[in-house]
Design an enzyme around this catalytic site. Sequence first.
Site, short mmCIF file in Angstrom:
data_model
loop_
_atom_site.label_atom_id
_atom_site.label_comp_id
_atom_site.label_asym_id
_atom_site.label_seq_id
_atom_site.Cartn_x
_atom_site.Cartn_y
_atom_site.Cartn_z
N LYS A 164 2.70 5.31 -9.41
CA LYS A 164 3.18 5.67 -8.07
C LYS A 164 4.66 5.99 -8.15
CE LYS A 164 4.03 2.83 -4.43
NZ LYS A 164 3.79 2.13 -3.16
C1 R5P Z 1 6.99 -0.61 -0.94
O1 R5P Z 1 7.49 -1.65 -1.31
C2 R5P Z 1 5.61 -0.46 -1.12
O2 R5P Z 1 5.27 -0.52 -2.44
C3 R5P Z 1 4.94 0.71 -0.48
O3 R5P Z 1 3.61 0.55 -0.80
C4 R5P Z 1 5.36 2.10 -0.90
O4 R5P Z 1 6.72 2.30 -0.80
C5 R5P Z 1 4.59 3.17 -0.14
O5 R5P Z 1 4.88 3.10 1.19
P1 R5P Z 1 5.76 4.19 1.94
O6 R5P Z 1 4.91 5.41 2.03
O7 R5P Z 1 6.06 3.59 3.26
O8 R5P Z 1 6.99 4.45 1.11
#
Ligand code: R5P
Length: 290
Positions: free
Chosen positions: A203
């Site tokens: 990710k």
């Molecule tokens: C953040 O600490 C988390 O891992 C979230 O799952 C990640 O950042 C994805 O969320 P967003 O789309 O809000 O950035």
Amino acid sequence: MADLDDLRKGNNFAIGVTSGEQRFHVKGAANLPWGMKDQLSRIFNPATGKAVMLAFDHGFIMGPTSGLERIDLNILPLVEYADCLMCTRGILQSVVPPTVNKPVCLRSDAGTSILTELNDNVIIDIEDAIRLNVSAMAVMLAIGDTSYEAKTIANLYKMVDLGSRYGIPVMGVTAVGKQMARDARYFGLASRICAENGAHIVKTYYCEGFDKVAAACPVPVVIAGGKKLPEKEALELCYKAIQDGAAGVDMGRNVFQSPSTQAMIQAVHAVVHTGITAEQGYELYQDLAK
Ligand code: R5P
């Protein structure tokens, strides 16, 4: 003992027909064992090779942030539109009904809050992940952080060892320190390091030159959404990421902080899986939000 009276002799062996070659729809996973592939197939749709992961693990760092005050009210109505749920064990056990039957990517490290800088994150017990029947485990890497880079790489490495023993894929999450440039060079480096250390999914964030980030990563890359954007821009982000080689999104705030969360997740899903443009996705959002 099986009944032998009517034991019929097989006579349909299709001699001369070569057995169908099985290709696998998840990048870099063709050589994995069956159980791993089964879990990855629960996350990445075999028909499209893509995934919409709904991220609502933010509370483990941020507490009850906007849109996640009441996960029972804010998130559960969205679950049916997600391919995979990304959350912590606490929320999974206390709020998400097991009857939703969705694959879970479990946030599997902890140790930091918004009140402090990055801390000495530890990984959760693999037995917990097994008991919770999760389909993947997410572990953060702080590439470029002089204090915690080695510790977080070791966390990922250990989690991959454990996940490989029990057939649970691992997602490497590239955390970006304040001092890091959010560019293709950095995300390419961080993503590749995740994969080199055994992550089955990475990710990271979308950036200019993301096609090189995705191309150089031998496993699927999904993008986080980041801070809340206007819906049209968030859908453009999804579209560009998919066009540039992302295997999906792991999106949180741009869904659960939208004025119409159900419309937004359905529009994101359509952009990711059906190849519609960002404009078409936005039209869909507007229609569904009426
Ligand atoms: C953040 O600490 C988390 O891992 C979230 O799952 C990640 O950042 C994805 O969320 P967003 O789309 O809000 O950035």
